[in-house]
Design an enzyme around this catalytic site. Structure first.
Site: not given
Ligand code: NAD
Length: 261
Positions: A143, A156
């Site tokens: 991130s 985080y």
């Molecule tokens: P999201 O909530 O859409 O997806 C998260 C995924 O992780 C989901 O599929 C969820 O089911 C899964 N998950 C959560 N807990 C879990 C567990 N205990 N075991 C297995 N799977 C689990 O969120 P996203 O935005 O797609 O995030 C995905 C990654 O990208 C994360 O690591 C997040 O920190 C990172 N990220 C997101 C953003 C953003 O703006 N959306 C920015 C930077 C980084």
């Protein structure tokens, strides 16, 4: 070397970025292992849809990324089911926002486990398989918060900085092998994780949705646009392409200029 016929395991991939990455790798011909902690018919249906649409093999494996044994079992089961593990995308992640002195201990533990330690366990399980096969790509979805901080996101930010550190270490441990390990650092991407923050932020600031998006969420994203799951998927695919063979142990920001500030 194309990724056609390679097997990609993407943690936390029944929604958001993980699903976007899975779609892109499948579009390029990779077989796919989707994962999350649930085991609903719709999780398996997602894998069936990807398989049908892209004419690849795709399965869904339930494993809770907060548990080390289940992280390792995910990799083992993927190898058993599809015969190989070539690409590992550590993507599962959750968020919780609170001042550090009020931060619930169980939320801290959960975020460190899911956002950071899971990548330790899956990578440890996948590297011997990649070594045996003679090729491997580990891509950690970190991130912008792996490079900079924001208040109230202590767990985080700590976990994501940890992932960036682990990325460098794994890259050094595999430097002489045909294996690379890199981290992608997205800024804000409009996924369910971000969408869920909008209603509360609207209340907190007494703003409408558009103003919250521009003035609060994208305040630090100079492009004033969300990154997309397709762009993150494309960046993972690039890291798996021949052009990226000598790219290892680094971060690629997909953040509209956030970390240039
Ligand atoms: P999201 O909530 O859409 O997806 C998260 C995924 O992780 C989901 O599929 C969820 O089911 C899964 N998950 C959560 N807990 C879990 C567990 N205990 N075991 C297995 N799977 C689990 O969120 P996203 O935005 O797609 O995030 C995905 C990654 O990208 C994360 O690591 C997040 O920190 C990172 N990220 C997101 C953003 C953003 O703006 N959306 C920015 C930077 C980084």
């Amino acid at each position: 070397m194309s990724i056609t016929g390679k097997c990609a395991v993407i943690t936390g991939s029944n929604s958001g970025i993980g699903l976007g990455v899975a779609e892109e790798l499948a579009r390029q011909g990779a077989n796919i292992v989707l994962n999350s902690f649930s085991d609903r018919p719709e999780d398996h249906a997602l894998a069936d849809k990807i398989a049908k649409e892209h004419k690849v093999q795709a399965i869904y494996i339930k494993a809770d990324m907060s548990r080390g044994d289940e992280c390792r079992a995910l990799v083992t089961q993927a190898k058993e089911a599809l015969g190989r593990v070539d690409i590992l995308v550590n993507n599962a992640g959750i968020q919780h926002v609170a001042p550090i002195d009020e931060f619930p201990v169980e939320k801290w533990d959960q975020i460190i486990a899911i956002n950071m330690s899971s990548a330790f366990h899956t990578t440890a399980a996948a590297l011997p398989i990649m070594r045996e096969q003679g090729w491997g790509r580990v891509v950690n979805i970190a991130s912008a918060h792996g490079l900079t901080a924001s208040p109230y996101k202590s767990a985080y930010v700590s976990a994501k900085h940890g992932v960036v550190g682990m990325t460098k270490t794994v890259a050094l441990e595999t430097a002489e092998e045909p294996i690379t390990c890199n981290a992608i650092c997205p800024g804000y991407v409009l996924t369910p994780l971000v969408e869920a923050q909008i209603p509360d932020t609207m209340k907190q600031y007494n703003m409408d949705r558009e103003t919250v998006i521009r003035e609060v969420l994208l305040q630090r994203q100079p492009s004033k646009q969300f990154a997309t799951v397709e762009q993150i998927g494309g960046t993972v695919a690039f890291l798996c392409s021949p052009a990226a063979e000598q790219i290892t142990g680094t971060t690629i920001s997909v953040d509209g200029g956030w970390t240039a500030l």
